[in-house]
Structure formats: structure tokens, C-alpha cells
Design an enzyme around this catalytic site. Sequence first.
Site, mmCIF file in Angstrom:
data_model
loop_
_atom_site.group_PDB
_atom_site.id
_atom_site.type_symbol
_atom_site.label_atom_id
_atom_site.label_comp_id
_atom_site.label_asym_id
_atom_site.label_seq_id
_atom_site.Cartn_x
_atom_site.Cartn_y
_atom_site.Cartn_z
ATOM 1 N N THR A 116 70.425 -33.318 -90.594
ATOM 2 C CA THR A 116 71.764 -32.700 -90.766
ATOM 3 C C THR A 116 72.283 -32.399 -89.500
ATOM 4 O OG1 THR A 116 70.647 -30.450 -90.086
ATOM 5 C CG2 THR A 116 70.138 -31.115 -92.365
ATOM 6 N N VAL A 133 65.052 -30.981 -82.832
ATOM 7 C CA VAL A 133 66.117 -30.525 -82.200
ATOM 8 C C VAL A 133 67.192 -31.616 -81.898
ATOM 9 C CG1 VAL A 133 66.991 -28.960 -80.499
ATOM 10 C CG2 VAL A 133 64.944 -28.635 -81.400
ATOM 11 N N LYS A 134 68.254 -31.555 -82.627
ATOM 12 C CA LYS A 134 69.273 -32.457 -82.490
ATOM 13 C C LYS A 134 70.368 -32.156 -81.096
ATOM 14 C CE LYS A 134 71.411 -35.456 -85.705
ATOM 15 N NZ LYS A 134 72.509 -35.564 -87.139
ATOM 16 N N VAL A 135 70.283 -32.760 -80.116
ATOM 17 C CA VAL A 135 71.113 -32.592 -78.868
ATOM 18 C C VAL A 135 72.276 -33.680 -78.943
ATOM 19 C CG1 VAL A 135 71.029 -32.073 -76.586
ATOM 20 C CG2 VAL A 135 69.258 -31.227 -77.986
ATOM 21 N N VAL A 142 67.764 -30.657 -86.823
ATOM 22 C CA VAL A 142 68.859 -29.787 -86.948
ATOM 23 C C VAL A 142 69.520 -29.488 -85.629
ATOM 24 C CG1 VAL A 142 67.107 -27.817 -86.494
ATOM 25 C CG2 VAL A 142 69.297 -27.296 -87.447
#
Length: 230
Positions: free
Chosen positions: A27, A84-86, A58
Site C-alpha cells: 500500500t 515498513v515502507k520508507v 505500509v
Amino acid sequence: MQIFLDTANRQEIERWLAHGLVDGVTTNPSICVRDGLYDLEEGTRGLCRLLDPRPVSVEVTSNDPEQMLGQGRAMARWAPNVVVKVPVINQDGLSCLSVVHRLSQEGIAVNCTAILSFNQALLAAKAGASYVSLFAGRMADEGGNPSEVIRNLRDWLDRWAHPARIIVGSIRTVLDVQLAALAGAHIITIPPQFLPRMVDHKYSRETVRGFNADAERALAEFAARAAGRS
Ligand code: E4P
């Protein structure tokens, strides 16, 4: 190669899970707002339960690397399958790789996103990202050649036995999926609306129609012969 769904739409995920096609979900804030996932924590927890044990990416929502770090740590506690999307850089061009590095060192799976070049991907992998997200469509928007970048990156990761996985996102056409697969993507994250078009073919329909018609003829013939014998 794995297929992720690039969506927060629960019905679409359930639909394609039943087809055995979903290895994970990605997402981003734009996808969440489009698909009505406004409460990020509650919505992500729900998706994680649905997908468990498959990964659900996310994205952090701050532009400040220190805040990203705090958000990433909190998100990682929402569910064991959270990734975790960074972003590789923030909107001002500041590197976010220290966030990628810190979270990865703490054992949190990180998907480094918004990657548009080989060098960004190389650095993200070096910083410790588990996944590097190449945005194929956005590369092509600027005249770039996503297949070349995917192929080069895959060669480089393989040469050094690097564990980072390439996710190809920003899929705009069915052809993008095919090109990414052939170029060596480990994972392609596909907007679900492309899957019906990928599976369908008018000549397959016609072929099956012919088989069905012949099956009916054979059944009718069998019934007629059985009736003749009685
Ligand atoms: C996936 O991880 C990306 O966030 C997504 O594919 C971006 O797609 P877009 O370029 O169509 O916004």
C-alpha cells in the site's frame, strides 16, 4: 517470482487469495485514501490478519526522518507481517536511508520505496532494506527503461548474493508485468484490475466454448445410445 497486490481493497485481496495468486500486499498513502483505508493502524491490522503470514507493506506518513523512525517502530508492532515502507529520500531530497538502516538493524523488515534509479536501489539495499521498490511506470514516464534497471539490479544483487528483493511497482499496463517478470523482478506488485485482463484471452474462451459444445454433443449421444439399449 512472487505476486503482490498493490491495493488496500479487502474484497479484491480476498478474491485473488482464493485464486492462489497473492504472496503479499503493498500500500501507500495514495492507495489507502483511494481505497477508503483512513484509519491506518486499524486498516493495516485488518489487512495483516487477512494476509497472515504474507507481508503487508505500509508506508510512513511523515516527511521528517526522525518521525519516520518512530512511525516505523510503531507500525512494526501492529502485526508480525508488517513491512515498513520508507521512501529513499523525502520530498526535499534528504536521504531517508538512515531510517532504513536503523529499522533494519532493529530487525524490522523495510521496503525502501519511490526508487527510480539503479543507484538509489543499490544504496537502499546496502542500507539494509529487505525490499527495494522500483517504480517502473514512473521511470517510463520520464523516458527511462525499467527493464534495463531491473535486469542490472538483479544481476548486481545476484553477483554479491545480496538478500534484498526487487519489488517492481507502478504497473500501468499488462505488458509492464510481463517485462518486469522477464527482466528478473523477484516480486511484481500488481493493481488487481490487471489480473482479469492477464488471465483472459478471447481465443481461450473460443477454445473452451468448442470443448463445451462437443462435451454436450457427446453426452447427448451417450444418452441416446443408452436409451436405445434399454
Ligand atoms: C508500490 O509499492 C507503489 O507504491 C505503487 O506501485 C506506485 O504506483 P504509482 O506509480 O502508480 O503511484
